[in-house]
Design a protein around this motif. Structure first.
Motif, PDB file in Angstrom:
ATOM      1  N   GLY A   1       0.700  27.085  15.596  1.00  0.00           N
ATOM      2  CA  GLY A   1       0.511  26.187  14.516  1.00  0.00           C
ATOM      3  C   GLY A   1      -0.296  26.683  13.337  1.00  0.00           C
ATOM      4  O   GLY A   1       0.015  26.368  12.039  1.00  0.00           O
ATOM      5  N   GLU A   2      -1.541  27.247  13.573  1.00  0.00           N
ATOM      6  CA  GLU A   2      -2.374  27.519  12.642  1.00  0.00           C
ATOM      7  C   GLU A   2      -2.856  29.082  12.832  1.00  0.00           C
ATOM      8  O   GLU A   2      -3.857  29.561  12.099  1.00  0.00           O
ATOM      9  CB  GLU A   2      -3.633  26.756  12.563  1.00  0.00           C
ATOM     10  N   ASP A   3      -2.073  29.877  13.554  1.00  0.00           N
ATOM     11  CA  ASP A   3      -2.446  31.293  13.804  1.00  0.00           C
ATOM     12  C   ASP A   3      -1.882  32.354  13.046  1.00  0.00           C
ATOM     13  O   ASP A   3      -1.836  33.504  13.330  1.00  0.00           O
ATOM     14  CB  ASP A   3      -2.551  31.381  15.187  1.00  0.00           C
ATOM     15  N   GLY A   4      -0.885  32.009  11.983  1.00  0.00           N
ATOM     16  CA  GLY A   4      -0.188  32.815  11.427  1.00  0.00           C
ATOM     17  C   GLY A   4       1.415  32.924  12.013  1.00  0.00           C
ATOM     18  O   GLY A   4       2.196  33.440  10.841  1.00  0.00           O
ATOM     19  N   THR A   5       1.769  32.349  13.042  1.00  0.00           N
ATOM     20  CA  THR A   5       2.820  32.798  13.861  1.00  0.00           C
ATOM     21  C   THR A   5       4.081  31.990  13.049  1.00  0.00           C
ATOM     22  O   THR A   5       5.063  32.435  12.465  1.00  0.00           O
ATOM     23  CB  THR A   5       2.995  32.579  15.177  1.00  0.00           C
ATOM     24  N   VAL A   6       3.873  30.786  12.831  1.00  0.00           N
ATOM     25  CA  VAL A   6       4.807  29.815  12.303  1.00  0.00           C
ATOM     26  C   VAL A   6       4.777  29.984  10.668  1.00  0.00           C
ATOM     27  O   VAL A   6       5.777  29.855  10.199  1.00  0.00           O
ATOM     28  CB  VAL A   6       4.548  28.183  12.759  1.00  0.00           C
ATOM     29  N   GLN A   7       3.737  30.211  10.189  1.00  0.00           N
ATOM     30  CA  GLN A   7       3.803  30.692   8.709  1.00  0.00           C
ATOM     31  C   GLN A   7       4.785  31.970   8.396  1.00  0.00           C
ATOM     32  O   GLN A   7       5.053  31.866   7.492  1.00  0.00           O
ATOM     33  CB  GLN A   7       2.316  30.780   8.105  1.00  0.00           C
ATOM     34  N   GLY A   8       4.642  32.765   9.266  1.00  0.00           N
ATOM     35  CA  GLY A   8       5.458  34.018   9.186  1.00  0.00           C
ATOM     36  C   GLY A   8       7.076  33.595   9.306  1.00  0.00           C
ATOM     37  O   GLY A   8       7.656  34.186   8.590  1.00  0.00           O
ATOM     38  N   LEU A   9       7.129  32.588  10.049  1.00  0.00           N
ATOM     39  CA  LEU A   9       8.499  32.107  10.086  1.00  0.00           C
ATOM     40  C   LEU A   9       8.868  31.649   8.748  1.00  0.00           C
ATOM     41  O   LEU A   9      10.154  31.904   8.141  1.00  0.00           O
ATOM     42  CB  LEU A   9       8.871  31.079  11.155  1.00  0.00           C
TER      43      LEU A   9
END
Length: 361
Positions: A106-114
């Motif tokens: 959620g806040e570790d860059g994974t969903v932001q990468g999506l």
């Protein structure tokens, strides 16, 4: 414009995320936006709910169940229904993503990468800031390079612990003094964190932290107040007044934070103005070191003789109406609904700037 509000998730803060989403649903400016609720179940399923054009009475209405048609509950006891979707199904024009997911994924860059792959504007920090801010080892190394004051710490890898525990004890006891705090490198909300006053307690704390991550941090304990600064902005960074977490126990772990609720907030913190200014300066520097955008909350330790130590930067802080982050901005004169609007506008500005750079290149 549509706002895809993404909440829930697989982390320990699932229920807090729902409360945050409800706060936003109650305060967002519906004359500008329609809200599309996207609920991620504890098992990781993505459910799209019925389009919202007005506030919901209860947060539980946002806890969707899978079904064939979208339907939002209107009375207590009813269940809202959403349809299963692929994460890529949110891709849409004239839309912005507002993620309120905490912890891993959620806040570790994974969903932001999506969101980057889907080429959509989204609220909050980008991939780099999210990943680096979430990782306590990486962020501490970056802050150290920037000259920001921190407590002494020892990073520990699971492989090294399994190979030679005595060497790890010697490293910790040679660098730090008891009490020490042991933390997983990549968990939020005090999950997996414990205090150790002896070598045996340190061993137990390390073993527990390794249940959550294969990399952990052993950090020097200190008698100090916990002071927080909220950050808002992209290139133009603004720092809030200071707030303090008042603890009624000497250790603020997950149970005390969310279950026992033994803490209270003091806003503004009762500290000298010159100390507030120094905290704001450090918070702004830490945000920029991470390449932060949108929002963050910077957490500090302040000792009785006003020594400052940066604890961590939370790139997706608690965001209910009663959380520290929005309350700090309310103290500064920015009400919750306007804060939500400002975050959406910051997301759109960052996306527009990225598109401009791509076109120039």
């Amino acid at each position: 414009m549509k706002v895809f509000l993404i909440y829930g998730g697989k982390s320990a803060e699932h229920d807090i995320s729902i409360l945050t989403a409800h706060s936003i649903v109650k305060e967002i400016y519906y004359n500008y936006y329609d809200v599309v609720p996207i609920y991620i179940t504890r098992d990781g399923e993505w459910l799209e709910g019925e389009l919202l054009s007005q506030p919901l009475a209860h947060s539980e209405f946002l806890r969707l169940q899978a079904g064939d048609t979208k339907r939002m509950a209107t009375e207590e006891g009813e269940h809202s229904v959403g349809i299963k979707i692929s994460p890529a199904a949110i891709q849409s024009e004239d839309a912005v993503v507002f993620p309120v997911l905490h912890g891993p994924n959620g806040e570790d860059g994974t969903v932001q990468g999506l969101f980057e792959v889907l080429d959509m504007p989204y609220v909050g920090c980008g991939v780099l800031a999210s990943a680096a801010g979430m990782d306590k080892i990486i962020s501490k190394q970056l802050f150290q390079q920037a000259g920001l004051p921190q407590l002494p710490y020892v990073p520990v890898m699971r492989y090294d612990w399994q190979e030679n525990q005595e060497a790890i004890f010697q490293r910790c006891e040679g660098t730090l003094i008891y009490p020490m705090f042991v933390k997983p490198a990549n968990m939020g909300s005090s999950v997996g964190i414990s205090k150790a006053a002896t070598r045996e307690e340190l061993r137990i704390a390390i073993e527990m932290a390794f249940e959550y991550d294969h990399r952990i941090v052993v950090e020097q304990g200190v008698e100090a107040r916990e002071i927080e600064i909220a950050i808002l902005g992209n290139d133009d960074v603004h720092a809030s007044p200071a707030g303090e977490i008042i603890k009624h126990t000497d250790f603020y772990n997950y149970e005390e934070k969310y279950i026992n609720n033994t803490t209270e907030l003091s806003i503004p913190a009762e500290i000298p103005n010159e100390l507030v200014e120094k905290l704001q300066e450090y918070a702004t520097s830490a945000f920029r070191v991470l390449d932060g955008t949108g929002l963050s909350r910077c957490d500090f330790f302040v000792t009785s003789n006003n020594e400052i130590y940066l604890n961590e930067v939370n790139t997706l802080p608690g965001f209910t109406k009663f959380s520290m982050y929005p309350l700090l901005w309310e103290q500064a004169g920015l009400k919750y609904s306007d804060l939500v609007e400002e975050l959406i506008q910051l997301a759109l500005k960052r996306y527009s700037s990225k598109i401009s750079r791509v076109q120039v290149n």
